[in-house]
Design a protein around this motif. Structure first.
Motif, PDB file in Angstrom:
ATOM      1  N   VAL A   1       0.840  -1.195   0.000  1.00 27.99           N
ATOM      2  CA  VAL A   1       0.000   0.000   0.000  1.00 27.99           C
ATOM      3  C   VAL A   1       0.877   1.248   0.000  1.00 27.99           C
ATOM      4  O   VAL A   1       1.952   1.270   0.611  1.00 27.99           O
ATOM      5  CB  VAL A   1      -0.960   0.007   1.214  1.00 27.99           C
ATOM      6  N   GLY A   2       0.428   2.276  -0.712  1.00 29.34           N
ATOM      7  CA  GLY A   2       1.148   3.538  -0.751  1.00 29.34           C
ATOM      8  C   GLY A   2       0.172   4.702  -0.767  1.00 29.34           C
ATOM      9  O   GLY A   2      -1.015   4.532  -1.078  1.00 29.34           O
ATOM     10  N   PHE A   3       0.656   5.882  -0.423  1.00 31.23           N
ATOM     11  CA  PHE A   3      -0.197   7.074  -0.380  1.00 31.23           C
ATOM     12  C   PHE A   3       0.509   8.225  -1.072  1.00 31.23           C
ATOM     13  O   PHE A   3       1.725   8.396  -0.948  1.00 31.23           O
ATOM     14  CB  PHE A   3      -0.501   7.462   1.075  1.00 31.23           C
ATOM     15  N   GLY A   4      -0.278   9.020  -1.821  1.00 30.88           N
ATOM     16  CA  GLY A   4       0.306  10.169  -2.493  1.00 30.88           C
ATOM     17  C   GLY A   4      -0.709  11.276  -2.682  1.00 30.88           C
ATOM     18  O   GLY A   4      -1.920  11.046  -2.618  1.00 30.88           O
ATOM     19  N   GLU A   5      -0.221  12.494  -2.888  1.00 29.26           N
ATOM     20  CA  GLU A   5      -1.081  13.652  -3.119  1.00 29.26           C
ATOM     21  C   GLU A   5      -0.593  14.436  -4.322  1.00 29.26           C
ATOM     22  O   GLU A   5       0.593  14.431  -4.656  1.00 29.26           O
ATOM     23  CB  GLU A   5      -1.098  14.577  -1.897  1.00 29.26           C
ATOM     24  N   GLY A   6      -1.549  15.104  -4.977  1.00 31.75           N
ATOM     25  CA  GLY A   6      -1.222  15.973  -6.094  1.00 31.75           C
ATOM     26  C   GLY A   6      -2.215  17.119  -6.119  1.00 31.75           C
ATOM     27  O   GLY A   6      -3.142  17.180  -5.313  1.00 31.75           O
ATOM     28  N   ALA A   7      -2.029  18.041  -7.046  1.00 32.44           N
ATOM     29  CA  ALA A   7      -2.933  19.190  -7.189  1.00 32.44           C
ATOM     30  C   ALA A   7      -3.728  19.042  -8.480  1.00 32.44           C
ATOM     31  O   ALA A   7      -3.161  18.760  -9.534  1.00 32.44           O
ATOM     32  CB  ALA A   7      -2.153  20.488  -7.187  1.00 32.44           C
ATOM     33  N   LEU A   8      -5.040  19.220  -8.384  1.00 34.33           N
ATOM     34  CA  LEU A   8      -5.927  19.082  -9.535  1.00 34.33           C
ATOM     35  C   LEU A   8      -6.809  20.321  -9.619  1.00 34.33           C
ATOM     36  O   LEU A   8      -7.617  20.587  -8.724  1.00 34.33           O
ATOM     37  CB  LEU A   8      -6.786  17.821  -9.375  1.00 34.33           C
TER      38      LEU A   8
END
Length: 219
Positions: free
Chosen positions: A93-100
Motif C-alpha cells: 500500500v502507498g499514499f500520495g497527493e497531487g494538485a488538480l
C-alpha cells in the motif's frame, strides 16, 4: 451505469472495508445499518472498520426510490463487499497527493443585488488536493485505489439522464487504463462550496431545458 465498488483490507489480524457508491447519498439509515451488520458478520470484522461513502452525483438513482428500498440498497452493498473479499491477494500500500485544478469556490456576491448567490468564485477558498491510497500486487501493478477530491458532481444536474458524473468517469478511466479488474473508488472531499471550474450553466437554464418547474429560488 452506476456502480458500487469495494476494497477489502486484511493485515492478518483484522479486516476493513472501503465502499464507494455512484449515489447522491446512502440512505435511509436502515440501508447502512443492515448492510454494515451483514458485512461485519460475513467478513468477520468490527463494524467500525467499514467505511461507506457516496460520490454525491446529482444525476444518479432517484432519491425517493432509495428511501423506499433500503433493503435493496443494503443487498448490493453487501454483494460488493462479498465480491471484494473473495479476491484477496498479497499487496503493498502507498499514499500520495497531487494538485488538480478542476474545482472552484461557488459562494459569490451578485453584482446587481449585492446578495449571496451560488456562482463560480475563483477568488474564494478551494482545496485542489487529490489524495490517493494505492494498492499494488507483488509485481508492482495497481490492483485497487481509493482517491479523494472535493467537487460537486453536477455536470448532469437536471439534464434528464442518469450519470455517475465526473466521479464515476474518473474511476472508470483509471480502471480501464490498468485493466485486469483494477478497482478505483472515488470518495468526496469537503465539497459543500466547491463546483466544477468550467461549469457555467445556471440551474434556471438547466431546469428550463429539462422541463423541471422552477421555484424562483434557483440560480
Amino acid at each position: 451505469h452506476l456502480y458500487i465498488r469495494a476494497i477489502v483490507l486484511d493485515n492478518g489480524d483484522t479486516r476493513a472495508v472501503l465502499i464507494g457508491t455512484d449515489l447522491s447519498f446512502i440512505r435511509p439509515d436502515e440501508a447502512y445499518q443492515q448492510a454494515a451488520a451483514q458485512i461485519a458478520s460475513e467478513l468477520k470484522l468490527p463494524q467500525q472498520n467499514i467505511l461507506m461513502s457516496s460520490t454525491h452525483t446529482h444525476s444518479g438513482v432517484d432519491n425517493n426510490w432509495l428511501l423506499a428500498n433500503p433493503g435493496k440498497l443494503a443487498e448490493v452493498l453487501v454483494q460488493a463487499a462479498r465480491a471484494a473479499s473473495t479476491n484477496l491477494r498479497p499487496a503493498r500500500v502507498g499514499f500520495g497527493e497531487g494538485a488538480l485544478y478542476l474545482n472552484t469556490n461557488r459562494d459569490a456576491i451578485d453584482a446587481k443585488t449585492k446578495l449571496w448567490t451560488q456562482a463560480p468564485n475563483p477568488e474564494g477558498p478551494s482545496d485542489k488536493t487529490l489524495a490517493v491510497l494505492g494498492f499494488y500486487d507483488e509485481a508492482g501493478k495497481p490492483i485497487a485505489g481509493y482517491m479523494n477530491y472535493a467537487m460537486h458532481p453536477i455536470n448532469g444536474y437536471l439534464a434528464g439522464f442518469i450519470t455517475s458524473d465526473f466521479a464515476g468517469a474518473a474511476s472508470l478511466h483509471v480502471e480501464k487504463a490498468f485493466g485486469d479488474g483494477m478497482v478505483m473508488v472515488f470518495s468526496q472531499g469537503a465539497q459543500g462550496d466547491q463546483m466544477p471550474l468550467h461549469l457555467r450553466t445556471s440551474t434556471n437554464v438547466m431546469a428550463a431545458l429539462s422541463g423541471v418547474k422552477r421555484t424562483g429560488f434557483e440560480f
